[in-house]
Design a protein around this motif. Structure first.
Motif, PDB file in Angstrom:
ATOM      1  N   ASN A 150      -5.189  -3.975  -2.128  1.00 11.51           N
ATOM      2  CA  ASN A 150      -4.312  -4.103  -1.336  1.00 11.51           C
ATOM      3  C   ASN A 150      -3.617  -4.495  -1.647  1.00 11.51           C
ATOM      4  OD1 ASN A 150      -4.282  -2.499   1.584  1.00 11.51           O
ATOM      5  ND2 ASN A 150      -5.382  -3.808   2.445  1.00 11.51           N
ATOM      6  N   GLY A 151      -3.343  -5.129  -2.359  1.00 13.88           N
ATOM      7  CA  GLY A 151      -2.604  -5.861  -3.555  1.00 13.88           C
ATOM      8  C   GLY A 151      -1.545  -4.979  -4.936  1.00 13.88           C
ATOM      9  N   LEU A 152      -3.149  -4.583  -5.269  1.00 12.41           N
ATOM     10  CA  LEU A 152      -2.930  -4.143  -6.281  1.00 12.41           C
ATOM     11  C   LEU A 152      -2.126  -2.563  -6.308  1.00 12.41           C
ATOM     12  CD1 LEU A 152      -6.629  -5.269  -8.434  1.00 12.41           C
ATOM     13  CD2 LEU A 152      -3.818  -5.681  -9.151  1.00 12.41           C
ATOM     14  N   SER A 153      -2.284  -2.486  -5.112  1.00 13.69           N
ATOM     15  CA  SER A 153      -1.787  -1.023  -5.079  1.00 13.69           C
ATOM     16  C   SER A 153      -0.163  -1.247  -4.318  1.00 13.69           C
ATOM     17  CB  SER A 153      -1.594  -0.572  -3.724  1.00 13.69           C
ATOM     18  OG  SER A 153      -1.508  -1.738  -2.438  1.00 13.69           O
ATOM     19  N   ALA A 154       0.416  -2.369  -4.769  1.00 11.58           N
ATOM     20  CA  ALA A 154       1.759  -2.664  -5.212  1.00 11.58           C
ATOM     21  C   ALA A 154       2.394  -2.546  -6.121  1.00 11.58           C
ATOM     22  CB  ALA A 154       2.236  -4.192  -4.539  1.00 11.58           C
ATOM     23  N   PRO A 155       2.349  -2.796  -7.139  1.00 11.73           N
ATOM     24  CA  PRO A 155       2.883  -2.771  -8.455  1.00 11.73           C
ATOM     25  C   PRO A 155       3.167  -1.632  -9.255  1.00 11.73           C
ATOM     26  CG  PRO A 155       1.217  -4.415  -8.951  1.00 11.73           C
ATOM     27  CD  PRO A 155       1.229  -3.793  -7.619  1.00 11.73           C
ATOM     28  N   PRO A 156       2.403  -0.575  -9.281  1.00 15.95           N
ATOM     29  CA  PRO A 156       2.890   0.983  -9.720  1.00 15.95           C
ATOM     30  C   PRO A 156       4.091   1.362  -8.446  1.00 15.95           C
ATOM     31  CG  PRO A 156       0.533   1.126  -8.652  1.00 15.95           C
ATOM     32  CD  PRO A 156       0.908  -0.640  -8.362  1.00 15.95           C
ATOM     33  N   TYR A 157       4.016   0.830  -7.447  1.00 19.15           N
ATOM     34  CA  TYR A 157       5.054   1.266  -6.548  1.00 19.15           C
ATOM     35  C   TYR A 157       6.104   0.228  -6.849  1.00 19.15           C
ATOM     36  CZ  TYR A 157       2.911   4.331  -3.972  1.00 19.15           C
ATOM     37  OH  TYR A 157       1.678   5.049  -3.430  1.00 19.15           O
TER      38      TYR A 157
END
Length: 495
Positions: free
Chosen positions: A318-325
């Motif tokens: 869930n946390g790692l889904s943030a940086p690409p966006y």
């Protein structure tokens, strides 16, 4: 300073005298008496508009995307332990949303038919309420019902915002503003992932997925109140603009397009139908379809895709889904600014789609977790093409009602994409989801090709109009009359 005050008094005198005149006489009087603004005056008015409009539409759209896409985070936060989402049930939650979203795309015309501040506040309040009460659902059927009605309210909001923004800005400057608006989606997915990670750490009697829906739904209801009091219905009713500011804004928005001065609410149905019939409305629609096949599924499945790499836990995914966006947010702002700077839409749209295709191809062929995670940073850049398509549609159609028709075509055709996109990553394709990656890459490349085709078509049309004597820029004397009478509706295209 004295010159500016003199211009302001002159504008007030003109406004008082024009009330008794008919539309054409009124427009001709404005053309005869108006003192053209300096570039600095135009920039000053643009800054006023930016300060009032952009933060609000950015926040509202980010909340919109957060409330529709947090299902993927809720799934990893324990939703499946409380509600049976086995088989195709989870995919159907995404599919039912987009079925409803497509069926109610026509509601976006409410932005033109009704006062904008009333329309916006009402639909934002409705979807905020529905998003919040998802926390009370106890069955798959109840969650399906919430998703269906959530989509109706969101269809009445997001697709109409680009049309609304086109009322306030010159057509060569809407790209950046649409980019700021649409980047709210990227930011929502960025902080949505980080927020979901934090929420999953909460231990208590209320389940983490329920807390997720509540915390992300209530702020939407609060901002509906801000929308009611802060959003102007149009240039002439914007209380934060002086009379001189309003005339300057009407002046630069009227360049190469027509305004409905004195008729801010109410569709011109003949012009709206012209938007439906114009073939140039449909190519952006098919481009948008391709973007949505590739992108719309990502917020629902990126946390799962990262989790299936086998390197990180569900909470970490869930946390790692943030940086690409987060990268996508900055890329959208940059590419839309460049698009305005060079007055080009197609080449930048094709570039973004190509970058997205490369990302999906890498994910389809690589097996290393680090490489596949890096490729997600590339894949999400397809979303920049959406922002460019919104601006491109506004540039193609010269009148407000025709733009409304063009946006309905764009959104209705385009929003069919998620019906496919939300079903290309079935559990049976774990852990690499190769079929879905190849499908997404193919549609990214389709967007790139169609963008090139439309650009070449518009370049041809511009050359044809140049031979016929249509001016490259129609100044105030022409457009001030055209915006009320329908004269001079042909304008050069931004390709």
């Amino acid at each position: 300073m004295a010159d500016i005050e003199k211009k302001g008094r002159a504008a007030n005198d003109v406004a008082y005298q024009l009330e008794s005149l008919g539309p054409r006489e009124k427009a001709e009087r404005i053309a005869a008496s108006f003192v053209p603004p300096t570039p600095e005056e135009e920039r000053k008015v643009i800054r006023k508009l930016d300060r009032r409009l952009l933060p609000l539409v950015f926040i509202l759209y980010s909340l919109s995307v957060l409330d529709r896409s947090n299902l993927g985070n809720a799934r990893l936060a324990g939703l499946t332990k409380s509600i049976d989402l086995g088989g195709n049930r989870y995919s159907w939650l995404g599919t039912i949303f987009y079925i409803s979203y497509i069926l109610f795309q026509w509601t976006q015309m409410g932005w033109k038919q009704f006062p904008a501040h009333v329309w916006c506040a009402a639909v934002v309040m409705i979807w905020g309420f529905i998003a919040t009460i998802q926390a009370a659902t106890t069955s798959w059927g109840g969650l399906m019902t919430c998703r269906f009605f959530l989509a109706i309210a969101e269809a009445a909001f997001g697709p109409g915002v680009p049309l609304y923004l086109s009322y306030f800005y010159p057509r060569e400057m809407v790209g950046f503003r649409h980019g700021v608006f649409i980047s709210g989606a990227a930011m929502a997915n960025a902080y949505g992932g980080a927020l979901a990670y934090g929420i999953t750490q909460i231990k208590g009697s209320v389940k983490p997925w329920q807390i997720l829906f509540i915390i992300e739904g209530i702020p939407t209801c609060i901002f509906a109140v801000f929308a009611f009091y802060l959003l102007p219905d149009g240039i002439t009713s914007a209380k934060f603009l002086t009379e001189r500011d309003k005339q300057i804004a009407l002046h630069f928005v009227a360049r190469n397009q027509r305004l409905d001065v004195g008729k801010q609410q109410g569709l011109r149905f003949k012009e709206m139908l012209e938007g439906f019939k114009d073939p140039k409305s449909w190519i952006p629609g098919f481009c948008y379809f391709g973007c949505n096949v590739s992108y719309a599924s990502l917020p629902l499945f990126v946390p799962t895709i990262i989790s299936e790499m086998g390197t990180w836990s569900a909470a970490q995914s869930n946390g790692l889904s943030a940086p690409p966006y987060l990268l996508c947010f900055f890329y959208i702002i940059t590419v839309c600014w460049l698009s305005d700077r060079f007055k080009m839409r197609g080449p930048f749209c094709a570039l973004s789609a190509t970058i997205g295709a490369i990302g999906f191809i890498i994910q389809a062929t690589a097996t290393t977790s680090g490489v596949r995670y890096f490729a997600i940073f590339l894949s999400v850049q397809i979303f920049a093409s959406v922002a460019l398509l919104l601006a491109w549609t506004a540039n193609i159609h010269a009148t407000e009602s025709k733009r409304a028709g063009g946006y309905v075509v764009l959104a209705t055709v385009g929003q069919c994409g998620p019906l496919l996109g939300t079903n290309v990553f079935p559990d049976s394709e774990k852990p690499y989801f190769r079929k879905g990656m190849w499908i997404s890459a193919s549609f990214c490349l389709l967007v790139a090709v169609l963008s090139g085709v439309l650009s070449l078509w518009l370049i041809y049309e511009n050359k044809k109009m140049a031979r016929e004597g249509v001016p490259e820029v129609e100044e105030f004397e022409d457009t001030s009359i055209a915006r009320e009478t329908g004269v001079n509706e042909r304008h050069r295209y931004i390709w």
